[in-house]
Design a protein around this motif. Structure first.
Motif, PDB file in Angstrom:
ATOM      1  N   HIS A  30       0.744  -1.316   0.126  1.00 50.20           N
ATOM      2  CA  HIS A  30      -0.014   0.038   0.028  1.00 50.20           C
ATOM      3  C   HIS A  30       0.715   1.299  -0.108  1.00 50.20           C
ATOM      4  CE1 HIS A  30       0.958  -1.020   4.085  1.00 50.20           C
ATOM      5  NE2 HIS A  30       0.711   0.448   4.556  1.00 50.20           N
ATOM      6  N   LEU A  31       2.029   1.097   0.236  1.00 48.36           N
ATOM      7  CA  LEU A  31       2.994   2.273   0.358  1.00 48.36           C
ATOM      8  C   LEU A  31       3.713   2.455  -1.231  1.00 48.36           C
ATOM      9  CD1 LEU A  31       4.852   1.841   3.504  1.00 48.36           C
ATOM     10  CD2 LEU A  31       2.750   3.417   3.010  1.00 48.36           C
ATOM     11  N   THR A  32       4.319   3.701  -1.302  1.00 50.14           N
ATOM     12  CA  THR A  32       5.125   3.859  -2.533  1.00 50.14           C
ATOM     13  C   THR A  32       6.556   3.641  -2.139  1.00 50.14           C
ATOM     14  OG1 THR A  32       5.625   6.122  -1.964  1.00 50.14           O
ATOM     15  CG2 THR A  32       3.713   6.020  -3.416  1.00 50.14           C
ATOM     16  N   ALA A  33       7.488   3.508  -3.100  1.00 49.54           N
ATOM     17  CA  ALA A  33       8.660   2.943  -2.749  1.00 49.54           C
ATOM     18  C   ALA A  33       9.440   4.186  -1.661  1.00 49.54           C
ATOM     19  CB  ALA A  33       9.623   3.018  -4.029  1.00 49.54           C
ATOM     20  N   ARG A  34       9.108   5.309  -1.896  1.00 48.27           N
ATOM     21  CA  ARG A  34       9.764   6.543  -1.019  1.00 48.27           C
ATOM     22  C   ARG A  34       9.142   6.358   0.136  1.00 48.27           C
ATOM     23  NH1 ARG A  34       9.771  10.700  -4.334  1.00 48.27           N
ATOM     24  NH2 ARG A  34      12.040  10.758  -4.479  1.00 48.27           N
ATOM     25  N   GLN A  35       7.822   5.983   0.225  1.00 44.33           N
ATOM     26  CA  GLN A  35       7.324   6.046   1.749  1.00 44.33           C
ATOM     27  C   GLN A  35       7.642   4.696   2.483  1.00 44.33           C
ATOM     28  OE1 GLN A  35       3.292   5.596   0.354  1.00 44.33           O
ATOM     29  NE2 GLN A  35       2.562   7.673   1.144  1.00 44.33           N
ATOM     30  N   PHE A  36       8.012   3.790   1.758  1.00 41.70           N
ATOM     31  CA  PHE A  36       8.337   2.714   2.421  1.00 41.70           C
ATOM     32  C   PHE A  36       9.616   2.767   2.943  1.00 41.70           C
ATOM     33  CE2 PHE A  36      10.546  -1.774   1.441  1.00 41.70           C
ATOM     34  CZ  PHE A  36      10.314  -2.271   2.740  1.00 41.70           C
ATOM     35  N   ILE A  37      10.525   3.465   2.036  1.00 42.11           N
ATOM     36  CA  ILE A  37      12.128   3.836   2.595  1.00 42.11           C
ATOM     37  C   ILE A  37      12.012   4.922   3.492  1.00 42.11           C
ATOM     38  CG2 ILE A  37      14.124   4.558   1.713  1.00 42.11           C
ATOM     39  CD1 ILE A  37      13.366   3.342  -1.097  1.00 42.11           C
ATOM     40  N   ARG A  38      11.261   5.792   3.463  1.00 45.74           N
ATOM     41  CA  ARG A  38      11.220   6.769   4.703  1.00 45.74           C
ATOM     42  C   ARG A  38      10.765   6.238   5.863  1.00 45.74           C
ATOM     43  NH1 ARG A  38      11.271  12.669   5.329  1.00 45.74           N
ATOM     44  NH2 ARG A  38      11.252  12.586   7.445  1.00 45.74           N
ATOM     45  N   TRP A  39       9.693   5.225   5.715  1.00 47.15           N
ATOM     46  CA  TRP A  39       9.468   4.392   6.800  1.00 47.15           C
ATOM     47  C   TRP A  39      10.492   3.860   7.770  1.00 47.15           C
ATOM     48  CZ3 TRP A  39       8.999  -1.087   7.927  1.00 47.15           C
ATOM     49  CH2 TRP A  39       8.213  -1.264   8.811  1.00 47.15           C
ATOM     50  N   SER A  40      11.155   3.209   6.945  1.00 44.14           N
ATOM     51  CA  SER A  40      12.360   2.466   7.423  1.00 44.14           C
ATOM     52  C   SER A  40      13.510   3.455   8.171  1.00 44.14           C
ATOM     53  CB  SER A  40      13.095   1.407   6.345  1.00 44.14           C
ATOM     54  OG  SER A  40      12.389   0.519   5.927  1.00 44.14           O
ATOM     55  N   ASP A  67       7.802   7.173  -6.672  1.00 39.84           N
ATOM     56  CA  ASP A  67       6.520   7.633  -6.225  1.00 39.84           C
ATOM     57  C   ASP A  67       5.469   6.581  -6.689  1.00 39.84           C
ATOM     58  OD1 ASP A  67       7.287   9.645  -4.623  1.00 39.84           O
ATOM     59  OD2 ASP A  67       7.804  10.693  -6.252  1.00 39.84           O
ATOM     60  N   ARG A  68       5.760   5.449  -7.233  1.00 39.06           N
ATOM     61  CA  ARG A  68       4.809   4.300  -7.745  1.00 39.06           C
ATOM     62  C   ARG A  68       4.631   3.590  -6.448  1.00 39.06           C
ATOM     63  NH1 ARG A  68       6.767   2.008 -12.614  1.00 39.06           N
ATOM     64  NH2 ARG A  68       5.699   0.284 -11.954  1.00 39.06           N
ATOM     65  N   ARG A  69       3.325   3.056  -6.256  1.00 39.95           N
ATOM     66  CA  ARG A  69       3.027   1.956  -5.286  1.00 39.95           C
ATOM     67  C   ARG A  69       3.740   0.706  -5.492  1.00 39.95           C
ATOM     68  NH1 ARG A  69      -1.680   1.034  -2.710  1.00 39.95           N
ATOM     69  NH2 ARG A  69      -2.322  -0.319  -4.434  1.00 39.95           N
ATOM     70  N   LEU A  70       4.242   0.118  -4.373  1.00 33.99           N
ATOM     71  CA  LEU A  70       5.128  -1.040  -4.455  1.00 33.99           C
ATOM     72  C   LEU A  70       4.205  -2.183  -5.061  1.00 33.99           C
ATOM     73  CD1 LEU A  70       6.865  -0.959  -1.005  1.00 33.99           C
ATOM     74  CD2 LEU A  70       8.095  -0.392  -3.251  1.00 33.99           C
ATOM     75  N   ALA A  71       2.758  -2.009  -5.004  1.00 28.07           N
ATOM     76  CA  ALA A  71       1.927  -3.073  -5.568  1.00 28.07           C
ATOM     77  C   ALA A  71       2.380  -3.209  -7.127  1.00 28.07           C
ATOM     78  CB  ALA A  71       0.592  -2.969  -5.295  1.00 28.07           C
ATOM     79  N   THR A  72       2.525  -2.152  -7.702  1.00 30.61           N
ATOM     80  CA  THR A  72       2.855  -2.068  -9.060  1.00 30.61           C
ATOM     81  C   THR A  72       4.069  -2.235  -9.504  1.00 30.61           C
ATOM     82  OG1 THR A  72       3.218   0.326  -9.400  1.00 30.61           O
ATOM     83  CG2 THR A  72       1.008  -0.198  -9.278  1.00 30.61           C
ATOM     84  N   PHE A  73       5.141  -2.892  -8.673  1.00 28.94           N
ATOM     85  CA  PHE A  73       6.396  -3.131  -9.118  1.00 28.94           C
ATOM     86  C   PHE A  73       6.602  -4.513  -9.666  1.00 28.94           C
ATOM     87  CE2 PHE A  73       9.557   0.088  -6.693  1.00 28.94           C
ATOM     88  CZ  PHE A  73       8.737   1.056  -7.062  1.00 28.94           C
ATOM     89  N   SER A  74       7.641  -4.477 -10.348  1.00 30.91           N
ATOM     90  CA  SER A  74       8.006  -5.941 -10.830  1.00 30.91           C
ATOM     91  C   SER A  74       8.848  -6.474  -9.704  1.00 30.91           C
ATOM     92  CB  SER A  74       8.826  -5.749 -12.223  1.00 30.91           C
ATOM     93  OG  SER A  74      10.210  -5.217 -11.800  1.00 30.91           O
ATOM     94  N   LYS A  75       8.941  -7.821  -9.641  1.00 34.44           N
ATOM     95  CA  LYS A  75      10.094  -8.411  -8.943  1.00 34.44           C
ATOM     96  C   LYS A  75      11.305  -7.994  -8.465  1.00 34.44           C
ATOM     97  CE  LYS A  75       8.926 -13.024  -9.864  1.00 34.44           C
ATOM     98  NZ  LYS A  75       9.502 -14.499 -10.111  1.00 34.44           N
ATOM     99  N   GLY A  76      11.916  -7.398  -9.431  1.00 31.30           N
ATOM    100  CA  GLY A  76      13.272  -6.818  -9.648  1.00 31.30           C
ATOM    101  C   GLY A  76      13.358  -5.503  -8.830  1.00 31.30           C
TER     102      GLY A  76
END
Lengths: 251, 301, 313, 303
Positions: free
Chosen positions: C97-107, C134-143
């Motif tokens: 549910h987070l974007t990559a930036r939000q996730f890294i910021r959370w960490s 700024d894309r949600r992690l759900a839309t990311f590819s595995k890599g």
């Protein structure tokens, strides 16, 4: 307690689709009440309102809402295997436990609040009594705290926590709670209703229904809060213990 | 082939298939057969068999009990032939079986639709000569035959049992009760249409078997509860239409109408609707469910 | 491994007879080793216990017996040590549910990073996710998800990194970039522990290898040393040439060639001593006037180490 | 007959990004590798070939039949192994594979027999009555392969068949794929691991961002190519000897990459140099680096 943890969990718990689903559930009594306000006397409306609050809201909608949200707090972390991220952060374990409990309570309170505020507004306009929703709100606070205390550790401990929680509600709250006198004191929705029955006025019809559900549990706000308070402390201690001592991933 | 002096080593490697292909029809039949196995827990761990077979034996045991009651009543020396209308018959049996069947429907619909989607097996299905419509057709056939059998097999046993214990003799009873042969299947069909429709729509969207079954059962309960509030309390001209949301009640109402029973006032009846309306609602629910399910599967396929 | 090659002189992570069992199943058995600065590869086939070991080391699981320490601390007893630890778990899961930036910021927020905003940007740059941050992690590819996880493990500048199959699902380009990153992190003096079952990758980034088979420590030491130690395992070699029969005749004279099979223009040679064979092959080919076009050990070196350790063949 | 032919095939998932961009390829039979980075359009192409996805533009012909005309008919001649999870974990391997054979139109008794034989071929005969949920990743992957070939297809599409397997498992899987050709089954499989493609394929289709980069046979080693040699002993000795003979070399550890523009045979040069200095030959071959270089070069050009 940690703001970043709570914020993240709340974002996750209150996904739009789930929020809509649960809001529909808790808002149902308000919707029904709206149609019942036409052509009925104020006394009748008050009666319907209270009956809806007791039967549909407190006994069905709130437990289900709390179950879905509180068991998902740790449950989704666990099942999606994101718990690893959380438990490898430099936070005291009781901070994690307390943050989860807080997030689950806030989420339940917020979602349940949508339905309650809706019902409150409808009833207050129809009856002309602005304090009419006060007792339900107090009940909601007690229920949010109580169910979170039960379901948050459940989500951490059991992999199919929603189903297990459903079994808890049915077996403990409905069946054992209704038939075994000693247990009904420890039933969460009865505790919530005991607070409900102690705030403001209750119509005669509703009073009967309430007493039917409560059995020998004596209404009392103070007692209700004392009970959930003890429950919360136990829950916090237990969750912290699990986080400290137990495996936090499957094989 | 092999005599005393010769030895043969057979390595077939990969064999090509030269026989007839059954094509799309065979694929649908395979979906149906696999559906039976899944719902009944056949060729699966014992744990998976418990619930379906518990419900099936419950249905059969109650038939045995009902026949037993009739047998006791007809062979009792006192009161023979008195008050036969008090004894439970086909319509009453529906009361009992429909509660068990509600659980069976919840289980069957969830098992048929949820795991294929969640475990990604749809990817395999749709790489074969099978499209969404045929897949859903296969599932519908499996569900319908299972649930209708769940209603009708016990009723058939009941019918034969009643004929066997009847005073007038087996054949006489049979020939005097020919109307059973359309009344019971017609009723079962209405039950199926409503219960299965709702269960399938829920199962087509939810990601877990337990959640789908739970929401179906809980939803049926809550709709009845809410309809009750509406019928009792509302004074608006359209208020009574909310009586129609008690989906679980429609088949019951139709059943009472078919069997000419008038003991309980069902919610649609209390809201002032006639049985035709309930029948209509049942059909609409069924058609709506087919359309919604089809839409959902086209979307995800 | 009685020589002590499983230990390093300047350990940051130490494991003392660490074991973990789930019910009857022993997942990690009596592991005794240490890790120091630089990249160490944790190698083993699927199910060897690599993930369990990494989870034990990071305090996600509780050891059934034995003990561990990171900078002298057990993370279970002292969560503060997590400030100095970065972990990339194997599970594909991220906070969808987070974007990559939000996730890294959370960490970053949870690891008490001083200037979080700057640290987050630096981590995003390190894994080249600027365009997708700024894309949600759900839309990311595995890599991409792997890279987001790596960024979140790096954001607080830890000096011990645990990476569980970090190259899974990354394509060759992403893989090359990640390998460069890990090598750089190791060169900076961090302890980087990377698990993998793709041997070529480990060889490209790790100087030292800890190999696990079946929950046990199977080998430890520099990659090259392990290769050498294992080079005497009998092995098959596949050779493509212009005249396989002539070559076969020439090769058969050697005592350590124990078998040859011919299949079209391909020779499968079974050699008891592959190193000897390697020295002999060019000479033999030249003498027989056969043109070799391709030579492959049929079992890649470290793969055969596994197989040798697992099956004894 | 070509395995697959596409004419100006394009696809977008409703956004501005093209998953496939005006693809024109003719792919002959055999074992075909489909290479590309994540998101290059590999899975999209496979799903279009299966008729599961309707392309937004262009046409595809598979095994001589247009997909748009008879997708269902084609699908009984194609096997598909999806990427990721696709197994019902509560079924036994034998039951599931037999069921997928029935789906492909094989009568049930024959389907059971074929299921058993196919599971034998993939090395799961003893485990065939165990539940799929108890299988390891490698075993599950082999079941996925078994279900794709059980219906005797003319073509199987394998989407990342070796993903998530350890070296031993990967080698077994590649072995099985090579054997499919012996069985007379054409294979098209996608991977982003170039080594896998090189070890198994005789034709390579390389995609990048939905565009075709390369559609050509996997070249057998030829004179002008770059050769990579892994030696036992001092690589510098060999390198020096090769440079003296006019070759260009790059040494990386024990590996020497040799480029030779002259007329003389690179392989012979290498063998000569090795024999002369008594250096051991561990590994020698052409394509690995060339394909990867092509890939990296293309990525770099794109930025």
């Amino acid at each position: 307690m940690n703001v970043a943890v709570i914020h993240n969990i709340l974002l996750r718990l209150l996904r739009l689709r789930r929020l809509i689903g649960l809001a529909l559930l808790t808002g149902m009594p308000a919707g029904v009440l709206f149609f019942l306000t036409f052509g009925n006397s104020e006394q009748d409306i008050r009666g319907f309102y209270e009956m809806l609050n007791i039967t549909v809201l407190t006994i069905i909608a709130l437990p289900v809402t709390a179950l879905v949200l509180a068991s998902a707090a740790f449950g989704e972390e666990r099942n999606d295997q994101t718990l690893t991220f959380l438990v490898t952060k430099p936070l005291p374990r009781w901070h994690i436990a307390l943050s989860m409990l807080t997030a689950a309570t806030l989420a339940t309170f917020a979602v349940g609040g949508i339905g309650i505020v809706a019902g409150w507004v409808v009833a207050a306009v129809a009856v002309g009594d602005a304090t009419i929703g006060l007792n339900t709100t107090v009940g909601l606070v007690v229920a949010s705290l109580g169910y979170s205390a039960v379901f948050v550790p459940l989500g951490l401990l059991v992999s199919r926590s929603t189903l297990t929680g459903l079994a808890f509600i049915f077996i403990w709250e409905f069946i054992i709670g209704a038939s075994v006198t000693g247990v009904s004191t420890f039933s969460v929705f009865r505790t919530a209703l005991s607070a409900y029955g102690d705030v403001g006025t209750v119509t005669i019809d509703a009073r009967e229904a309430l007493e039917g559900v409560l059995g020998n549990v004596i209404p009392g706000v103070g007692g209700a809060f004392a009970k959930v308070g003890v429950l919360l402390v136990l829950s916090l201690a237990f969750t912290t213990w699990v986080l400290r001592r137990r495996d936090l991933a499957n094989e | 082939m092999v005599d005393g002096s010769d030895a043969v080593i057979v390595d077939r490697g990969y064999r090509h298939y030269e026989g007839e292909r059954t094509g799309s029809r065979g694929a649908v039949a395979a979906v149906v057969r696999e559906g039976y196995r899944r719902v009944l827990g056949l060729r699966r761990k014992a744990r998976r068999k418990v619930l379906p077979w518990f419900l099936i034996s419950l249905a059969l045991i109650t038939v045995a009990i009902f026949i037993g009651i009739h047998w006791v009543a007809s062979s009792a020396p006192i009161g023979r032939g008195e008050a036969p209308e008090l004894l439970p018959r086909y319509g009453e049996y529906f009361d009992l079986i429909s509660v068990i069947a509600l659980l069976f429907t919840a289980l069957a619909a969830a098992e048929l639709f949820v795991p294929d989607r969640v475990q990604g097996v749809l990817n395999v299905y749709f790489s074969r000569p099978l499209n969404t419509d045929r897949y859903l057709l296969g599932k519908l056939i499996a569900l319908a035959s299972l649930i209708l059998s769940f209603y009708l097999v016990p009723q058939l046993i009941f019918h034969i049992g009643l004929a066997a214990v009847d005073d007038s003799g087996f054949l006489t009873y049979m020939s005097e009760n020919l109307d059973v042969w359309w009344k019971v299947p017609a009723t079962a069909l209405v039950y199926f249409a409503v219960h299965a429709s709702v269960a399938v729509v829920i199962a087509a969207f939810l990601p877990r078997v337990g959640a789908a079954a739970g929401l179906f059962l809980g939803g049926m309960l809550i709709l009845n509860l809410l309809a009750g509030f509406f019928i009792e309390g509302t004074n608006l001209w359209f208020g009574r239409y909310f009586g129609l949301i008690a989906l679980e009640q429609h088949p019951r109402y139709v059943r009472d109408w078919i069997f000419d029973i008038d003991t309980i006032e069902h919610l649609p009846e209390r809201a002032g609707f006639d049985p035709w309306t309930s029948l209509g609602v049942s059909i609409i629910v069924f058609i709506g469910a087919v359309l919604v399910t089809r839409w959902q599967y086209r979307r995800i396929a | 491994m009685t020589t002590g090659a499983q230990h390093v002189t300047d350990p940051t992570v130490q494991l003392a007879s660490l074991s973990k069992w789930f019910g009857q199943k022993v997942a990690v058995s009596d592991i005794e080793c240490s890790f120091g600065p630089g990249v160490t590869g944790l190698l083993g086939p699927n199910g060897a216990g690599k993930t369990t070991l990494l989870r034990l080391m990071t305090g996600v699981l509780v050891p059934s017996s034995g003990s561990l320490s990171i900078h002298g601390e057990n993370p279970r007893a002292n969560p503060d040590i997590y400030c100095r630890i970065g972990l990339v778990p194997e599970d594909e899961a991220v906070y969808n549910h987070l974007t990559a930036r939000q996730f890294i910021r959370w960490s970053a927020d949870l690891t008490h990073v001083g200037d979080a905003a700057i640290a987050v940007e630096r981590a995003i740059r390190a894994v080249a996710l600027e365009n997708a941050a700024d894309r949600r992690l759900a839309t990311f590819s595995k890599g991409m998800r792997q890279r987001a996880k790596v960024a979140s493990a790096l954001v607080h500048d830890p000096d011990v990194l645990f990476l569980d199959e970090p190259l899974n699902g990354a394509d060759p380009v992403q893989r090359a970039a990640l390998i460069d990153l890990f090598v750089r992190l190791g060169a900076e003096g961090r302890t980087v522990i990377v698990s993998s079952h793709v041997l070529g990758e480990v060889e490209r980034m790790a100087g030292r290898v800890i190999a696990m088979v079946d929950g046990r420590l199977a080998a430890a030491g520099p990659v090259a040393a392990i290769r050498d130690a294992m080079s005497d395992i009998p092995r098959k070699i596949r050779i493509e040439s212009t005249d396989p029969r002539a070559l076969a005749t020439a090769l058969l004279t050697a005592p350590f060639v124990t078998g040859i099979a011919i299949e079209a223009n391909v020779l499968h040679v079974q050699s008891a001593e592959p190193v000897q064979f390697a020295y002999m092959l060019p000479e033999a080919a030249r003498a027989a006037a056969v043109r070799l076009t391709r030579v492959d050990p049929e079992d890649d070196s470290l793969e055969s180490v596994f197989r040798y350790l697992v099956d004894g063949r | 007959m070509n395995l697959v032919e596409t004419t100006s095939l394009s696809h977008d998932y409703g956004g501005t990004v093209l998953a496939l961009d005006n693809l024109n390829v003719e792919i002959p039979g055999g074992v075909v590798g489909l290479v590309g980075a994540n998101g290059a359009g590999k899975t999209t192409l496979l799903r279009i070939i299966l008729g599961l996805l309707h392309p937004s533009g262009g046409a595809v012909t598979v095994l001589g039949t247009s997909v748009a005309d008879d997708a269902l008919g084609l699908r009984s001649r194609i096997g598909y192994m999806p990427e990721g999870k696709c197994l019902p974990l509560d079924q036994t391997a034998a039951d599931f594979v037999a069921f997928t054979a029935e789906l492909a139109g094989i009568p049930s008794t024959e389907a059971r027999r074929r299921a058993s034989e196919t599971l034998f071929l993939v090395g799961l005969h003893e485990e065939r009555f165990r539940y799929l949920g108890d299988f390891s990743t490698g075993m599950q992957q082999r079941v996925k392969l078994a279900q794709s070939i059980v219906g005797d297809p003319d073509l199987v599409l394998l989407d990342e068949p070796a993903a998530g397997l350890d070296p031993a498992g990967r080698e077994q899987m590649l072995d099985l794929i090579r054997r499919l050709r012996e069985f007379g089954i054409n294979v098209m499989f996608s991977s982003h691991i170039l080594e896998d493609i090189e070890q198994t394929c005789d034709w390579v289709v390389m995609l990048d961002a939905g565009r075709l980069v390369r559609n050509a046979p996997l070249e057998p080693p030829s004179d002008g190519d770059e050769v990579s040699v892994e030696v036992i002993g001092d690589p510098e000795l060999v390198a020096t000897a090769l440079i003296e003979r006019g070759a260009q070399t790059f040494v990386d550890g024990q590996v020497i990459r040799v480029v030779h523009g002259g007329v003389e045979d690179v392989f012979d040069l290498v063998i000569e140099a090795l024999a002369e200095h008594e250096i051991g030959l561990r590994r020698m071959g052409t394509s690995l680096s060339s394909l990867e270089d092509l890939f990296l070069k293309h990525e770099a050009e794109r930025g």
